[in-house]
Design a protein around this motif. Structure first.
Motif, short mmCIF file in Angstrom:
data_model
loop_
_atom_site.label_atom_id
_atom_site.label_comp_id
_atom_site.label_asym_id
_atom_site.label_seq_id
_atom_site.Cartn_x
_atom_site.Cartn_y
_atom_site.Cartn_z
N LYS A 204 0.84 -1.20 0.00
CA LYS A 204 0.00 0.00 0.00
C LYS A 204 0.87 1.25 0.00
CE LYS A 204 -1.38 0.04 4.94
NZ LYS A 204 -2.51 0.23 5.85
N ARG A 223 -1.16 -14.65 9.90
CA ARG A 223 -0.11 -14.57 10.93
C ARG A 223 -0.06 -15.91 11.65
NH1 ARG A 223 -1.19 -8.27 12.90
NH2 ARG A 223 -1.06 -7.53 10.77
N ASP A 239 -7.97 -2.48 4.92
CA ASP A 239 -6.63 -1.89 4.89
C ASP A 239 -6.68 -0.61 4.05
OD1 ASP A 239 -3.85 -2.11 5.49
OD2 ASP A 239 -3.52 -2.53 3.36
N HIS A 448 4.79 -0.34 16.48
CA HIS A 448 3.77 -0.52 15.44
C HIS A 448 4.40 -1.32 14.29
CE1 HIS A 448 0.09 0.01 13.35
NE2 HIS A 448 0.58 0.83 12.45
N GLY A 485 -5.61 0.19 13.75
CA GLY A 485 -4.35 0.84 14.11
C GLY A 485 -3.62 1.27 12.86
N GLY A 486 -2.90 2.39 12.98
CA GLY A 486 -2.17 2.84 11.81
C GLY A 486 -1.17 3.91 12.19
N SER A 487 -0.60 4.52 11.16
CA SER A 487 0.41 5.54 11.44
C SER A 487 0.66 6.39 10.21
CB SER A 487 1.72 4.88 11.88
OG SER A 487 2.21 4.03 10.87
N ARG A 489 3.58 7.43 7.80
CA ARG A 489 4.77 6.65 7.45
C ARG A 489 5.98 7.55 7.24
NH1 ARG A 489 1.11 2.82 8.79
NH2 ARG A 489 -0.54 2.68 7.26
N ILE A 531 -4.16 3.23 7.87
CA ILE A 531 -4.71 2.51 9.02
C ILE A 531 -5.23 1.17 8.51
CG2 ILE A 531 -7.05 3.46 8.73
CD1 ILE A 531 -7.14 3.73 11.83
N1 ASP Z 1 -0.35 -2.72 8.44
C1 ASP Z 1 -0.67 -2.32 9.77
C2 ASP Z 1 -1.20 -3.50 10.57
O1 ASP Z 1 -1.54 -4.52 10.00
C3 ASP Z 1 -1.70 -1.23 9.83
C4 ASP Z 1 -1.20 0.06 9.27
O2 ASP Z 1 -0.22 0.60 9.75
O3 ASP Z 1 -1.87 0.58 8.35
O4 ASP Z 1 -1.31 -3.42 11.77
#
Ligand code: ASP
Length: 586
Positions: A204, A223, A239, A448, A485-487, A489, A531
């Motif tokens: 992404k 996972r 996503d 994260h 959750g996200g950030s 970048r 996120i």
């Molecule tokens: N890829 C991250 C996760 O799976 C989420 C993100 O940072 O957009 O937790």
């Protein structure tokens, strides 16, 4: 109305308004009752249940056939909608029944291993083995309909905000950060392996470099972790990624998504969401995903309780408690139960101190020997306690004590019925630390992920105060569950290289693992952030259950097995040979 050559309508449609109409239906036999002169069959399809009636007097041959029909047979019938003499107000079709004139058995069925009704006698393992039968049960089907509705509303909202859904690959490259990867051996490149994505994170970000500007995907992620009720080895994320944004822009858009889902799916209006820093969440709730449906915020007593001769407090790094309204009448037995609760290894406290603020205004603690009335009054003032309240206090090392008190707080929330599953209390948790120290590997790990940008003002402290550097990272928490959750970048190659270095990657390792991303950043990476939401969790939260399995059509069990198709399974010698894989002798 669903009209095909085998039906003019469905088993959920017919009401008194249809009386005297000639209709045809198809479906499964939910139940049949042979009363001698009459035989009743409840016919079920996805839409509901309709009662069929066969009368010995008016149509003996057909009634004879109806009597032989077993549960889960597949029928197609034709008949006349008739008013029922004894109506069932609990059923959508409870006013009518069908007097059957033609009966066509489309298929027979073995007797199912459990009853296919709202409440079933089938245990979990049995239901999973015959999941296709379990899915015929209305509560299970409704869960998946909820899931469908939510996915549709996600797409509607994202589309309205100009996001483009792009599919990213499932066979990718294994990376050492994060959880364990599932790997897939490559036949054409022997000795080499793909990994299944833990998330489409790097792709992404590459789409942002590519100028896609606003991307989303409802996507499977994998996972290889130990499983719990709210985890599956494969799960679904919403996503998302956006270019030319700061944290505030991301929060606003996705607060909008969550508000839209609540309104469209549950008719609930969600107000502007409160925001809390990670630091506050930890000091007030001992938890980075606080359940704010109820108060009981932590109050620290370290300063006012030390130096009074009570060793447990004197030796503690932190003395901290909660005040439970209306629990002063807790009995000795109940308090002992709570002490046992906090002493469980998963909770980890060594003991619990209480202070009762009795309804007559007096104070009574379990440590009266060390604390006189004046001292206890100070505790009461710190909590602003009222007659009828119960104060519970833990002491020990800071992190461990906070965690234990957080568990106790949630337990008291349950006991006092403050965690109503029809109340929704979302919030944003902000300013997570960038790194956490890992004792096992003796190095910093990204809290994260390694692509998360530190707060610009904290970048100068990357080397000197690594543990205090805050990230531009955020979580969306609802009712104590991390939903997203996200950030923001890192889009600068040098900063990314520096972060890899802090995380203990050599330059060669970083290049080998993430070279493709760092190289892409040399071709005009825009500022970007995003996120991801745990879709299964979000659906189960909307559905009012703790188990995401109930909202997945074909879930895996606690050992990661699909007991229906019996996977994972061994593969043939031939397949192993093609993949050049040699199994160790058993
Ligand atoms: N890829 C991250 C996760 O799976 C989420 C993100 O940072 O957009 O937790």
């Amino acid at each position: 109305m669903h009209s095909t050559y085998l039906r003019t309508t469905t088993c959920g449609d017919l009401t008194a308004a249809n009386i005297n109409q000639t209709i045809s239906l198809s479906g499964w036999v939910a139940r049949s009752r042979d009363l001698g002169g009459m035989t009743f069959i409840d016919l079920r399809d996805r839409y509901g249940i309709t009662q069929l009636v066969f009368n010995m007097e008016t149509n003996a041959p057909l009634c004879e056939i109806a009597r032989t029909i077993g549960r889960e047979f597949v029928l197609n019938i034709k008949g006349i909608v008739t008013e029922r003499s004894n109506k069932n107000p609990n059923m959508a079709t409870g006013d009518i029944e069908i007097v059957v004139s033609e009966l066509n058995i489309l298929n027979t069925s073995k007797l199912p291993p459990f009853t296919i009704e709202d409440t079933t006698d089938g245990g979990e393992e049995m239901r999973m083995k015959y999941r296709y039968l379990d899915l015929r049960r209305e509560p299970v089907r409704k869960n998946l309909q909820l899931r469908h509705k939510m996915a549709r509303e996600v797409r509607n909202f994202m589309d309205s905000m100009d996001f483009i859904e792009v599919e990213t690959p499932v066979l990718i490259k294994s990376t050492p950060e994060g959880a364990r990867d599932f790997v897939v051996p490559s036949r054409m490149n022997q000795g080499e392996f793909y990994a299944l994505p833990q998330s489409p994170q790097t792709f992404k970000q590459l789409l942002m470099v590519a100028g896609f500007d606003r991307y989303y995907q409802i996507v499977k992620c994998f996972r290889d972790e130990d499983l719990r009720a709210d985890r599956q080895p494969e799960f679904t994320q919403i996503d998302c990624e956006m270019a030319f944004v700061e944290q505030e822009d991301v929060l606003v858009v996705f607060e909008g998504l969550v508000q839209h889902l609540f309104l469209a799916v549950k008719g609930i209006t969600i107000e502007k969401m409160p925001r809390m820093t990670y630091h506050h969440a930890m000091t007030l709730y001992g938890n980075d995903k606080p359940d704010i449906r109820f108060g009981m915020q932590f109050v620290e007593l370290t300063a006012i309780t030390q130096g009074k001769g009570f060793k447990v407090f004197d030796e503690a790094e932190l003395v901290v408690g909660i005040c439970v309204s209306g629990a002063a009448d807790y009995t000795r037995k109940q308090l002992d139960e709570l002490t046992d609760f906090v002493k469980r290894p998963q909770v980890g406290a060594t003991g619990m101190i209480y202070l009762r603020h009795n309804t007559d205004g007096t104070l009574k603690s379990s440590v009266d020997k060390f604390f006189n009335e004046d001292e206890l009054n100070k505790w009461s003032a710190a909590f602003d306690s009222k007659p009828g309240d119960l104060i519970l206090v833990l002491a020990g090392t800071a992190a461990k004590t906070r965690k234990a008190l957080s568990e106790l707080r949630l337990e008291m929330g349950n006991r006092m019925n403050l965690r109503d599953k029809n109340t929704f209390a979302p919030l944003w948790v902000l300013d997570f630390p960038s790194f956490e120290w890992n004792e096992d590997s003796k190095r910093w790990h990204a809290m994260h992920h390694p692509f998360t940008s530190p707060k610009p003002e904290d970048i100068p402290q990357l080397d000197t105060e690594t543990g205090n550097v805050r990230a531009n990272a955020y979580d969306l928490v609802i009712n104590g569950v991390e939903i997203g959750g996200g950030s923001i970048r890192i889009h600068n190659k040098e900063l990314q290289a520096k972060i890899f270095k802090i995380l203990g990657f050599s330059e060669e390792d970083a290049q080998a693992q993430f070279g493709f991303l760092m190289n892409a950043f040399e071709y005009g990476a825009p500022p970007h952030g995003g996120i991801a939401f745990g879709f299964d969790r979000l659906v189960s939260l909307f559905g009012g259950s703790d188990s995401i399995r109930d909202y997945i059509a074909f879930p895996k069990n606690n050992s990661g097995r699909d007991v229906m198709i019996d996977a994972p399974s061994t593969i043939s010698e031939m397949q192993l040979k093609e993949l050049a894989i040699q199994l160790r002798d058993k």
